[in-house]
Design a protein around this motif. Structure first.
Motif, PDB file in Angstrom:
ATOM      1  N   ARG A   1       0.813  -1.459   0.140  1.00 56.77           N
ATOM      2  CA  ARG A   1      -0.005  -0.062  -0.016  1.00 56.77           C
ATOM      3  C   ARG A   1       0.883   1.102  -0.078  1.00 56.77           C
ATOM      4  O   ARG A   1       0.389   2.490   0.073  1.00 56.77           O
ATOM      5  N   ALA A   2       2.316   1.178  -0.164  1.00 56.97           N
ATOM      6  CA  ALA A   2       3.065   2.525  -0.068  1.00 56.97           C
ATOM      7  C   ALA A   2       2.761   3.292  -1.422  1.00 56.97           C
ATOM      8  O   ALA A   2       2.802   2.804  -2.490  1.00 56.97           O
TER       9      ALA A   2
ATOM     10  N   ARG B   1       2.818   5.318  -8.338  1.00 56.47           N
ATOM     11  CA  ARG B   1       3.493   5.613  -6.890  1.00 56.47           C
ATOM     12  C   ARG B   1       4.277   6.767  -7.064  1.00 56.47           C
ATOM     13  O   ARG B   1       4.694   7.238  -8.444  1.00 56.47           O
ATOM     14  N   GLU B   2       4.848   7.611  -6.195  1.00 53.12           N
ATOM     15  CA  GLU B   2       5.624   8.719  -6.256  1.00 53.12           C
ATOM     16  C   GLU B   2       6.914   8.518  -5.578  1.00 53.12           C
ATOM     17  O   GLU B   2       7.155   7.994  -4.521  1.00 53.12           O
ATOM     18  N   MET B   3       7.731   8.206  -6.625  1.00 54.63           N
ATOM     19  CA  MET B   3       9.338   7.660  -6.229  1.00 54.63           C
ATOM     20  C   MET B   3      10.213   8.879  -6.453  1.00 54.63           C
ATOM     21  O   MET B   3      10.308   9.879  -6.842  1.00 54.63           O
ATOM     22  N   MET B   4      11.069   8.622  -5.436  1.00 55.02           N
ATOM     23  CA  MET B   4      12.277   9.664  -5.254  1.00 55.02           C
ATOM     24  C   MET B   4      13.609   8.954  -4.915  1.00 55.02           C
ATOM     25  O   MET B   4      13.661   7.653  -4.348  1.00 55.02           O
ATOM     26  N   ILE B   5      14.574   9.369  -5.422  1.00 52.38           N
ATOM     27  CA  ILE B   5      15.881   8.652  -5.157  1.00 52.38           C
ATOM     28  C   ILE B   5      16.920   9.495  -4.771  1.00 52.38           C
ATOM     29  O   ILE B   5      17.059  10.826  -5.219  1.00 52.38           O
ATOM     30  N   VAL B   6      17.557   9.008  -3.668  1.00 48.66           N
ATOM     31  CA  VAL B   6      18.593   9.439  -2.919  1.00 48.66           C
ATOM     32  C   VAL B   6      19.895   8.818  -3.433  1.00 48.66           C
ATOM     33  O   VAL B   6      20.051   7.474  -3.090  1.00 48.66           O
TER      34      VAL B   6
ATOM     35  N   ASN C   1       4.577  14.059 -11.806  1.00 49.16           N
ATOM     36  CA  ASN C   1       4.926  13.037 -12.109  1.00 49.16           C
ATOM     37  C   ASN C   1       6.530  12.967 -12.629  1.00 49.16           C
ATOM     38  O   ASN C   1       6.784  12.044 -13.346  1.00 49.16           O
ATOM     39  N   ILE C   2       7.446  13.705 -11.812  1.00 50.48           N
ATOM     40  CA  ILE C   2       8.815  13.680 -12.191  1.00 50.48           C
ATOM     41  C   ILE C   2       9.423  13.021 -10.954  1.00 50.48           C
ATOM     42  O   ILE C   2       9.072  13.176  -9.792  1.00 50.48           O
ATOM     43  N   VAL C   3      10.499  12.205 -11.351  1.00 44.65           N
ATOM     44  CA  VAL C   3      11.284  11.367 -10.461  1.00 44.65           C
ATOM     45  C   VAL C   3      12.479  12.526  -9.794  1.00 44.65           C
ATOM     46  O   VAL C   3      13.463  12.694 -10.725  1.00 44.65           O
ATOM     47  N   PRO C   4      12.515  12.961  -8.529  1.00 43.29           N
ATOM     48  CA  PRO C   4      13.442  13.939  -8.215  1.00 43.29           C
ATOM     49  C   PRO C   4      14.756  12.839  -7.714  1.00 43.29           C
ATOM     50  O   PRO C   4      14.611  11.743  -7.024  1.00 43.29           O
ATOM     51  N   ILE C   5      16.012  13.278  -8.085  1.00 46.11           N
ATOM     52  CA  ILE C   5      17.160  12.711  -8.008  1.00 46.11           C
ATOM     53  C   ILE C   5      17.928  13.361  -6.849  1.00 46.11           C
ATOM     54  O   ILE C   5      18.332  14.186  -7.443  1.00 46.11           O
TER      55      ILE C   5
END
Length: 799
Positions: A49-50, A90-95, A194-198
């Motif tokens: 459910r994340a 889903r809303e994805m972020m990358i560190v 809908n942009i993936v922040p890096i």
């Protein structure tokens, strides 16, 4: 000033507590409680459910083994998974790390090229072997590598029509309220589009980390672990996935002898962990990861630390975690009341070894009938346990039936269980009586099961070699809606000295609980209660199949789909079972009509959902136009069996039943296929091509034809003039079965007690050495095969 800063932090984080409460917690050094968006997920299965997910890529994941350049293959698979989840909504972020490594690669290349040109100009020769590279400063490497790192991400995500954006931060950006507010706004706007922040730390300007510089209650940005945790809490992420170069969190440094991977970690378990050295790259270690994870957990974000470098799992590690599979270490604030499944397996193995070592006992409260079995060594304690189980089935009949009634009522009210499964779920007094009789049969057969000598050889004088039966180890039995399976399998495991892990269907939870308590009560009489464990936690079948270091054999009891799913999931554990039960009955032109009608009716109609039910009826060509064929069809019509025509059968008819879509179909219902063959040999060829090597039958009065069929058909069970439904442990006189195996290694067909045993070699000598038997040695091999008598734990007995 500090209070003002904490006040702003509190307002931005959206916490419901008063400033006074927050300040008091901060002054006491406590971390913030769960935020307004809710607590972290309590169980792995909830991770499905994340919605908002932060993926942190450590330096060891992003960089190559030589620490100079990026691991492009790993990055490509990670990007694919992130893009897939992003496209699911889903809303994805990358560190990410990697700028320093990428820059180091570029700068080394430039320096080598520059030195090469310079040496060529001065000496006229290229003497690269004399070159020495200067120590490269990390900030310069970061400055040189950041743009290339981002360009690489952008190019990879473009392949999946996913847009990215770069954000560089430092610790000061979180201490300045305006910058922090701007960062929060920017990230939300990117996710909305809908942009993936890096995100990465700005290593070109970042100051060196200061020890113990955390604000009270607010984590400081010292590395990408703390950055990821801080961002996850700031952005109210549901899940933080921290990928590293280890499988997860161990209770002691990985690589040490007793190190155990922790499937789930609870905040109260910190004192039980011993940390090892840091990763080969990066400035954070596992201790830093755990600190960041716990901070994020108490901020309301679930965390999983997993391996992002393993070549076999990298391509699906992120999606596996999001699907709730048992990967890495899951951080949870909810500690279960009972032991974990790993702890249960350990307990079962320890108690199982004690069970296997129980010695014979001369006296017993349940001596087996003399007419059934005679043993000189006396009844084993294992058989006494099984007799006790049989007695308890009768003594606790009302309690068992009451629990089963609850399961039945729930199943009927839900309306989701078909009648055949309801029949399997139901228990009755007659069923319990049959179970008790079967258990007593198993108790008799268990007298000489473990420690029986299979082969004895005198290799030389005073040097004897024995092959003896021993348990397989830890068995995992997965069964659906069949509570009567639990005492059967438990008795077979006890008789064979195996530890047992049971996973039953939720629909039989009450029945399984009572029957398991009954089994443990019987085991308790000889102090081996834990040898049989019932998995009652929220473990998925796929998760259990990943315990390849703890489980020795998986036995599925259920639908063909269940068996296939387990065979696919259990890549490191042998599976004893059959994926399909495509059983054939071949009616020869010399068959007896009465026998044909009885056998076909019983094979198809007695229990059509069983794996040993007939699915294809093969008819000899000469039978097709005979009264026998008409009576077969009339019988099937009377029994409401839907008939499908095979291609050749359809070609003989002007108006035929619906033509079968596949000759490899297991209907599991009152349906079957009819096909025509020219003779017995063609029937054998058809069975080998379309069958599942389960059970196949010939009906004929010609003994020569029958014997040839029995010899040629390569199936686990091959019958002559009898129903396919005889392929069953009870009907074979095994007392019970753990399943039917179509494999060609170890056990085959209905598997009872013997199928749960393996062997080991025991050599008894008198100072012999291997050198004594070399080609130059003086001693000679005798290899004299000695007579074998039943033996219990090395104690010889006579027949």
């Amino acid at each position: 000033m500090l209070l003002q800063r904490l006040s702003v932090c509190f307002k931005l984080s959206g916490g419901p507590r008063s400033l006074q409460t927050f300040t008091r917690s901060a002054s006491q050094g406590k971390m913030p409680l769960a935020r307004a968006h809710g607590k972290s997920f309590a169980h792995r299965s909830d991770l499905r459910r994340a919605k908002r997910i932060v993926v942190k890529l450590g330096s060891a994941v992003v960089t190559r083994g030589d620490e100079c350049g990026l691991a492009l293959g790993r990055l490509a698979s990670i990007v694919e998974q992130v893009a897939m989840l992003q496209n699911q909504g889903r809303e994805m972020m990358i560190v990410t790390s990697g700028a320093v490594a990428f820059g180091k690669q570029r700068l080394r290349h430039e320096i080598l090229l520059s030195q090469s040109v310079r040496q060529a100009l001065h000496s006229g020769q290229n003497q690269l072997k004399d070159m020495s590279l200067p120590v490269l400063e990390a900030r310069a490497c970061a400055a040189a590598g950041q743009s290339g790192l981002m360009a690489l991400y952008e190019a990879m995500f473009t392949q999946y029509s996913t847009c990215t954006a770069q954000i560089l931060v430092t610790n000061l950006d979180f201490h300045d309220e305006q910058k922090r507010r701007n960062l929060n706004s920017t990230l939300h706007e990117l996710l909305r589009m809908n942009i993936v922040p890096i995100i990465n730390t700005n290593d070109a300007v970042v100051p060196p980390p200061e020890p113990n510089s955390d604000l009270q209650g607010v984590i400081s940005i010292k590395d990408n672990d703390s950055l990821a945790a801080r961002l996850a809490v700031e952005m109210r992420a549901d899940l933080l996935i921290a990928l590293s170069d280890v499988e997860g969190l161990y209770d002691s440094p990985p690589g040490t002898d007793d190190a155990k991977l922790l499937d789930t970690f609870y905040p109260g378990d910190q004192q039980s962990i011993t940390y090892g050295t840091k990763s080969r790259v990066g400035i954070g270690g596992m201790e830093a990861k755990v600190k960041a994870a716990l901070w994020a957990l108490q901020g309301g974000t679930s965390v999983v630390i997993a391996n992002g470098t393993h070549p076999k799992v990298t391509g699906h590690v992120i999606t596996d975690i999001v699907e709730g599979k048992k990967v890495g270490t899951f951080f949870s604030e909810v500690k279960p009341a009972g032991p974990t499944v790993e702890q249960q397996t350990d307990m079962a193995r320890t108690a199982g070894r004690a069970l296997a070592s129980l010695l014979p006992e001369q006296a017993s409260s349940h001596p087996p009938p003399m007419m059934m079995y005679l043993t000189i060594g006396g009844q084993t304690l294992r058989s006494e346990i099984i007799y006790t189980m049989a007695d308890l089935l009768t003594e606790k009949r009302e309690e068992i039936l009451s629990a089963n009634k609850k399961d039945m009522e729930f199943a009927v009210n839900s309306g989701r269980m078909p009648p055949p499964l309801l029949k399997r779920l139901s228990l009755s007094s007659s069923k319990l009586n049959s179970l008790a009789i079967g258990l007593r049969q198993i108790a008799v057969s268990s007298q000489d099961s473990v420690g029986r000598v299979v082969r004895r050889t005198r290799v030389a004088n005073n040097l004897e070699l024995e092959q003896i039966t021993v348990p397989i180890g830890v068995l995992l039995v997965i069964f659906e809606s069949r509570p009567d399976c639990l005492p059967q399998v438990s008795a077979l495991a006890i008789a064979s000295g195996n530890a047992l892990l049971l996973k039953g269907g939720r629909e039989a939870a009450n029945s399984n609980r009572v029957l398991h308590e009954l089994a443990q009560e019987a085991l308790s009489i000889h102090g081996v209660r834990d040898a049989i464990q019932l998995v009652s936690t929220r473990e998925e079948v796929e998760d259990l199949c990943r315990l390849e270091k703890m489980i020795d054999l998986i036995i599925p009891r259920g639908s063909s789909q269940l068996v296939r799913d387990i065979q696919r999931a259990a890549k490191g554990i042998p599976v004893l079972g059959h994926s399909e039960g495509i059983c054939h009955v071949y009616v020869d032109h010399e068959a007896s009509l009465d026998k044909v009608i009885k056998i076909v009716r019983d094979s198809k109609c007695d229990y059509p959902a069983a794996c040993n039910a007939m699915e294809t009826l093969l008819i000899h060509r000469d039978v097709l136009r005979s009264p026998m064929f008409d009576q077969i069809i009339d019988m099937l019509r009377t029994e409401n069996v839907k008939v499908h025509a095979g291609p050749r059968f359809a070609s003989y008819l002007t108006f035929s039943p619906s033509e079968v879509k596949s000759l490899r179909t297991e209907y599991g219902d009152l349906e079957c296929c009819i096909e025509v063959v020219d003779g017995m040999l063609e029937a054998v060829d058809h069975i080998h091509k379309y069958g599942s090597s389960h059970t196949d039958v010939i009906v004929t009065e010609n003994e020569e034809t029958a014997e040839q069929f029995l010899q040629l058909v390569d199936s686990a069970c091959v019958f002559w003039n009898t129903s396919s439904r005889f392929s069953d442990g009870y009907r074979f006189g095994l007392g019970a079965e753990v399943g039917i195996s179509t494999a060609r290694i170890h056990a085959r067909g209905p598997v009872g007690l013997e199928g749960l045993l393996t062997t080991k070699w025991v050599l008894r000598g008198d100072g012999h050495t291997a050198a004594d038997f070399s080609e130059q040695g003086s001693m000679k091999y005798l290899h004299e095969n000695l007579p074998v008598a039943p033996s219990l734990h090395g104690q010889r007995t006579s027949n």
